[in-house]
Design an enzyme around this catalytic site. Structure first.
Site, PDB file in Angstrom:
ATOM      1  N   GLY A  84      98.630 -66.024  -0.866  1.00 20.68           N
ATOM      2  CA  GLY A  84      99.670 -65.195  -0.227  1.00 20.68           C
ATOM      3  C   GLY A  84      99.580 -63.747  -1.003  1.00 20.68           C
ATOM      4  N   ARG A 137      94.316 -71.956   3.037  1.00 20.76           N
ATOM      5  CA  ARG A 137      95.358 -71.559   2.481  1.00 20.76           C
ATOM      6  C   ARG A 137      95.439 -72.109   1.034  1.00 20.76           C
ATOM      7  NH1 ARG A 137      99.897 -69.639   0.623  1.00 20.76           N
ATOM      8  NH2 ARG A 137     101.861 -71.050   0.248  1.00 20.76           N
ATOM      9  N   MET A 187     105.545 -71.518   3.008  1.00 21.68           N
ATOM     10  CA  MET A 187     105.779 -70.669   4.041  1.00 21.68           C
ATOM     11  C   MET A 187     104.933 -70.310   4.949  1.00 21.68           C
ATOM     12  SD  MET A 187     108.694 -68.412   1.827  1.00 21.68           S
ATOM     13  CE  MET A 187     109.295 -67.232   3.313  1.00 21.68           C
ATOM     14  N   ARG A 239      97.382 -51.299   3.166  1.00 18.47           N
ATOM     15  CA  ARG A 239      98.691 -51.815   2.926  1.00 18.47           C
ATOM     16  C   ARG A 239      98.764 -52.465   1.591  1.00 18.47           C
ATOM     17  NH1 ARG A 239     102.557 -52.220   7.865  1.00 18.47           N
ATOM     18  NH2 ARG A 239     101.618 -50.844   9.368  1.00 18.47           N
ATOM     19  N   ASP A 273     107.032 -75.434  -8.621  1.00 17.02           N
ATOM     20  CA  ASP A 273     108.661 -75.619  -8.847  1.00 17.02           C
ATOM     21  C   ASP A 273     109.117 -77.060  -8.171  1.00 17.02           C
ATOM     22  OD1 ASP A 273     109.814 -74.671  -6.119  1.00 17.02           O
ATOM     23  OD2 ASP A 273     108.181 -73.194  -6.720  1.00 17.02           O
ATOM     24  N   ARG A 311     100.944 -71.605 -14.507  1.00 12.36           N
ATOM     25  CA  ARG A 311     100.452 -71.482 -12.826  1.00 12.36           C
ATOM     26  C   ARG A 311      99.051 -70.901 -12.506  1.00 12.36           C
ATOM     27  NH1 ARG A 311     105.311 -69.739  -9.347  1.00 12.36           N
ATOM     28  NH2 ARG A 311     107.280 -70.637 -10.580  1.00 12.36           N
ATOM     29  N   ARG A 360      96.328 -62.470  -6.842  1.00 11.78           N
ATOM     30  CA  ARG A 360      95.580 -63.693  -6.782  1.00 11.78           C
ATOM     31  C   ARG A 360      94.327 -63.719  -5.990  1.00 11.78           C
ATOM     32  NH1 ARG A 360     100.302 -68.572  -6.147  1.00 11.78           N
ATOM     33  NH2 ARG A 360     101.181 -68.261  -8.362  1.00 11.78           N
ATOM     34  N   SER A 374     100.923 -71.586  -3.790  1.00 11.11           N
ATOM     35  CA  SER A 374     102.090 -72.695  -4.535  1.00 11.11           C
ATOM     36  C   SER A 374     103.043 -73.250  -3.685  1.00 11.11           C
ATOM     37  CB  SER A 374     102.815 -71.863  -5.645  1.00 11.11           C
ATOM     38  OG  SER A 374     103.428 -70.638  -4.987  1.00 11.11           O
TER      39      SER A 374
END
Length: 237
Positions: free
Chosen positions: A20, A87, A180, A43, A204, A217, A24, A90
């Site tokens: 996402g 994908r 998501m 963008r 989490d 992470r 990363r 996290s």
């Protein structure tokens, strides 16, 4: 180039990893790929193409949420002929036996709504992962000795959720974690006959409230990228 991706024809590999966070994507490309070249910055959604064990790989940020991922996945598939989309991101754990740093391989992805919901009207479509990718990822995770869970996840269309009753039902029905994006990715892969998988790090936990500090992470994210790459190219590990 497309509206949201500035890459030229041939710049994007058939295998695309999709975190996402665009930074990363940059970190993963610099850490795992050779001969990398930035192929997108439209963008601020960074994308890079390089090689891993001799295979061309693109790592392209998708942004947060299914609407954002849908834009990039559609353009990657329709305009750049991406065949395998994984994908890497996290998620929040939703079961007591799922711990921080564990890896979840999403077999299915439930959702309340996604950008594709209107297409199906009254049908409750059940998007799922590509079996060959899922199987290869499970094999790679086992070889690494990574604590891994395989099963259903929930793709939420809100980050600040206020539905504890819904969360309770998902926990009751064995949903492993919440993120998501995956449900829309799996739906698009089904629509265009492409391969898709979500490899997720538990950062989490919705039940315990525990969360990984920032430095932890990144280390866990490395395991996830390695599993994803070995899933895409299982003979190259």
């Amino acid at each position: 180039m497309t509206i949201h991706i500035g890459a030229a024809p041939g710049d994007i590999a058939e295998t695309v990893l999709m975190p996402g966070d665009p930074y990363r994507a940059k970190w993963a490309a610099e850490t795992f790929l050779s001969d990398i070249r930035q192929i997108n910055a439209v963008r601020g959604m960074l994308g890079f193409t390089g090689t891993w064990n001799g295979h061309r790989v693109t790592i392209q940020g998708s942004g947060m949420g299914m609407p954002s991922l849908s834009i990039y996945a559609n353009e990657l598939i329709r305009d750049y002929n991406a065949q395998t989309l994984i994908r890497i991101g996290s998620c929040g754990g939703m079961q007591d036996h799922v711990g921080l740093r564990d890896i979840i391989l999403a077999m299915t992805a439930s959702t309340l709504t996604s950008p594709s919901s209107a297409i199906f009207r009254e049908l409750n479509f059940a998007p799922c992962a590509d079996w060959s990718l899922l199987n290869a990822a499970a094999t790679a995770a086992k070889a690494k000795g990574t604590q891994t869970h395989i099963g259903g996840i929930y793709s939420s269309d809100t980050f600040y959720d206020e539905r504890p009753d819904l969360n309770e039902q998902m926990v009751r029905h064995g949903v492993l974690g919440v993120e998501m994006e995956a449900a829309e990715l799996y739906t698009l892969a089904a629509r265009y006959n492409r391969r898709a998988l979500a490899v997720l790090t538990v950062s989490d936990h919705l039940i315990t409230g525990a969360s990984l500090p920032a430095q932890e992470r990144e280390r866990s994210f490395a395991d996830m990228v390695e599993i994803a790459l070995n899933a895409a190219f299982p003979q190259s590990s």
